[in-house]
Design a protein around this motif. Structure first.
Motif, PDB file in Angstrom:
ATOM      1  N   THR A  65       0.813  -1.225   0.000  1.00  0.00           N
ATOM      2  CA  THR A  65       0.000   0.000   0.000  1.00  0.00           C
ATOM      3  C   THR A  65       0.841   1.268   0.000  1.00  0.00           C
ATOM      4  O   THR A  65       0.284   2.362   0.121  1.00  0.00           O
ATOM      5  CB  THR A  65      -0.933   0.009   1.227  1.00  0.00           C
ATOM      6  OG1 THR A  65      -0.148  -0.169   2.418  1.00  0.00           O
ATOM      7  CG2 THR A  65      -1.953  -1.124   1.136  1.00  0.00           C
ATOM      8  N   ARG A  66       2.173   1.136  -0.129  1.00  0.00           N
ATOM      9  CA  ARG A  66       3.024   2.336  -0.147  1.00  0.00           C
ATOM     10  C   ARG A  66       2.993   3.017  -1.514  1.00  0.00           C
ATOM     11  O   ARG A  66       2.837   2.358  -2.550  1.00  0.00           O
ATOM     12  CB  ARG A  66       4.474   1.974   0.179  1.00  0.00           C
ATOM     13  CG  ARG A  66       4.743   1.451   1.584  1.00  0.00           C
ATOM     14  CD  ARG A  66       4.238   2.367   2.665  1.00  0.00           C
ATOM     15  NE  ARG A  66       2.857   2.027   3.064  1.00  0.00           N
ATOM     16  CZ  ARG A  66       2.112   2.796   3.811  1.00  0.00           C
ATOM     17  NH1 ARG A  66       2.564   3.965   4.233  1.00  0.00           N
ATOM     18  NH2 ARG A  66       0.882   2.426   4.127  1.00  0.00           N
ATOM     19  N   ARG A  67       3.129   4.317  -1.483  1.00  0.00           N
ATOM     20  CA  ARG A  67       3.240   5.099  -2.707  1.00  0.00           C
ATOM     21  C   ARG A  67       4.422   6.057  -2.604  1.00  0.00           C
ATOM     22  O   ARG A  67       4.526   6.757  -1.595  1.00  0.00           O
ATOM     23  CB  ARG A  67       1.950   5.890  -2.969  1.00  0.00           C
ATOM     24  CG  ARG A  67       0.767   5.003  -3.257  1.00  0.00           C
ATOM     25  CD  ARG A  67      -0.427   5.799  -3.753  1.00  0.00           C
ATOM     26  NE  ARG A  67      -1.572   4.934  -4.032  1.00  0.00           N
ATOM     27  CZ  ARG A  67      -2.685   5.346  -4.617  1.00  0.00           C
ATOM     28  NH1 ARG A  67      -2.797   6.617  -4.977  1.00  0.00           N
ATOM     29  NH2 ARG A  67      -3.662   4.505  -4.830  1.00  0.00           N
ATOM     30  N   PRO A  68       5.315   6.060  -3.579  1.00  0.00           N
ATOM     31  CA  PRO A  68       5.324   5.244  -4.797  1.00  0.00           C
ATOM     32  C   PRO A  68       5.660   3.784  -4.498  1.00  0.00           C
ATOM     33  O   PRO A  68       6.350   3.489  -3.523  1.00  0.00           O
ATOM     34  CB  PRO A  68       6.415   5.899  -5.645  1.00  0.00           C
ATOM     35  CG  PRO A  68       7.337   6.501  -4.646  1.00  0.00           C
ATOM     36  CD  PRO A  68       6.465   6.971  -3.510  1.00  0.00           C
ATOM     37  N   LEU A  69       5.175   2.892  -5.340  1.00  0.00           N
ATOM     38  CA  LEU A  69       5.341   1.457  -5.142  1.00  0.00           C
ATOM     39  C   LEU A  69       6.688   1.015  -5.692  1.00  0.00           C
ATOM     40  O   LEU A  69       7.052   1.340  -6.822  1.00  0.00           O
ATOM     41  CB  LEU A  69       4.213   0.709  -5.847  1.00  0.00           C
ATOM     42  CG  LEU A  69       4.152  -0.809  -5.622  1.00  0.00           C
ATOM     43  CD1 LEU A  69       3.749  -1.116  -4.190  1.00  0.00           C
ATOM     44  CD2 LEU A  69       3.170  -1.448  -6.594  1.00  0.00           C
TER      45      LEU A  69
END
Length: 285
Positions: A81-85
């Motif tokens: 769910t992290r951004r940027p992936l």
């Protein structure tokens, strides 16, 4: 003991059948109209409820495995769910849930064979008590089915988050990015890596819509992540054409069994609890 209670028993059976039918209709409508909330509530229920029973009944072995699975899966969910992936995250996610999927499949098969082994009396040949072998089979089968369902549900959530973050897939509407011919829409990495260029070197697979993906990515998307459409254009994927190895077909069928068992594991206790509450309120015993 039960003489004269026939009418009461019939009434209790009718209440159970009516509740079962109404609950099934409500759950089906909920899943069709609000599939995301249905899946989240089901997953949360299956994740939290066993914690209560394991602490109450002192099932420390299950609690330790549950804790280990929860910690690692929480980390995987955090990465997804992290951004940027990160470009390596999709493969990390699918590797973990594919491992869970295969382990649950193995435990399920071993548990089933152990139960059949005991029912046929083969345990006597090895001087194993019937109770011990049956307990081993039931526990193994339960572990396989429970963690198989949990793993597939978490994998589906991670698949949605990662695909929407990468931008080539959208649950509803058009993708936010245009897919190039040399990019895998599942992981966002190049399909073919040039010499001395950093990237993934892996076999590729082309769907009937002519979109090409890394073989591991598309298998993880369809089999582990429960997606049956192209990650870019959403054309339906022919899973029978994708799974050419006969042994892999058993894994796919096992996934279908897990989907069916989700209702039995997650919602059947709720239905029984509602029936017990109705019977208690009406004074039925």
């Amino acid at each position: 003991m039960h003489r004269g209670h026939e009418s009461m028993h019939v009434e209790m059976i009718l209440i159970f059948l009516c509740t079962l039918v109404i609950a099934q209709i409500v759950l089906v409508q909920w899943r069709q109209r609000h599939g995301r909330s249905y899946n989240l509530v089901t997953l949360l229920q299956m994740w939290v409820v066993p914690l209560y029973f394991t602490i109450k009944l002192y099932w420390w072995r299950f609690l330790s495995l549950w804790g280990m699975f929860s910690v690692i899966t929480s980390y995987i969910l955090f990465r997804a769910t992290r951004r940027p992936l990160s470009g390596r995250t999709p493969r990390l996610v699918y590797k973990w849930f594919l491992l869970i999927y295969k382990l649950s499949y193995a435990f399920g098969v071993v548990g089933y064979l152990a139960i059949m082994f005991t029912m046929c009396g083969f345990n006597l040949l090895f001087k194993i008590k019937a109770r011990d072998s049956m307990d081993f089979g039931i526990v193994s089968l339960f572990y396989g089915l429970y963690y198989g369902v949990m793993g597939r549900d978490f994998a589906e959530i991670c698949s949605d988050y990662m695909a929407s973050t990468i931008g080539f897939y959208s649950v509803s509407g058009m993708p936010t990015r245009s897919l190039s011919d040399n990019i895998c829409a599942v992981c966002g990495q190049k399909i073919i890596v040039e010499l001395d260029e950093e990237g993934l070197i892996e076999n590729t697979y082309q769907l009937s819509c002519n979109h090409v993906f890394h073989e591991f990515c598309i298998r993880g998307w369809c089999i582990v992540g429960k997606k049956q459409t192209c990650p870019y254009c959403k054309e339906k994927v022919d899973l029978k054409r994708m799974i050419s190895n006969p042994w892999e077909r058993t894994h796919f069928l096992y996934g279908q069994i897990l989907d069916w068992l989700r209702y039995l594991v997650a919602w059947q206790p709720v239905v029984i609890g509602i029936v017990q509450g109705i019977n208690y309120s009406l004074g039925l015993e």
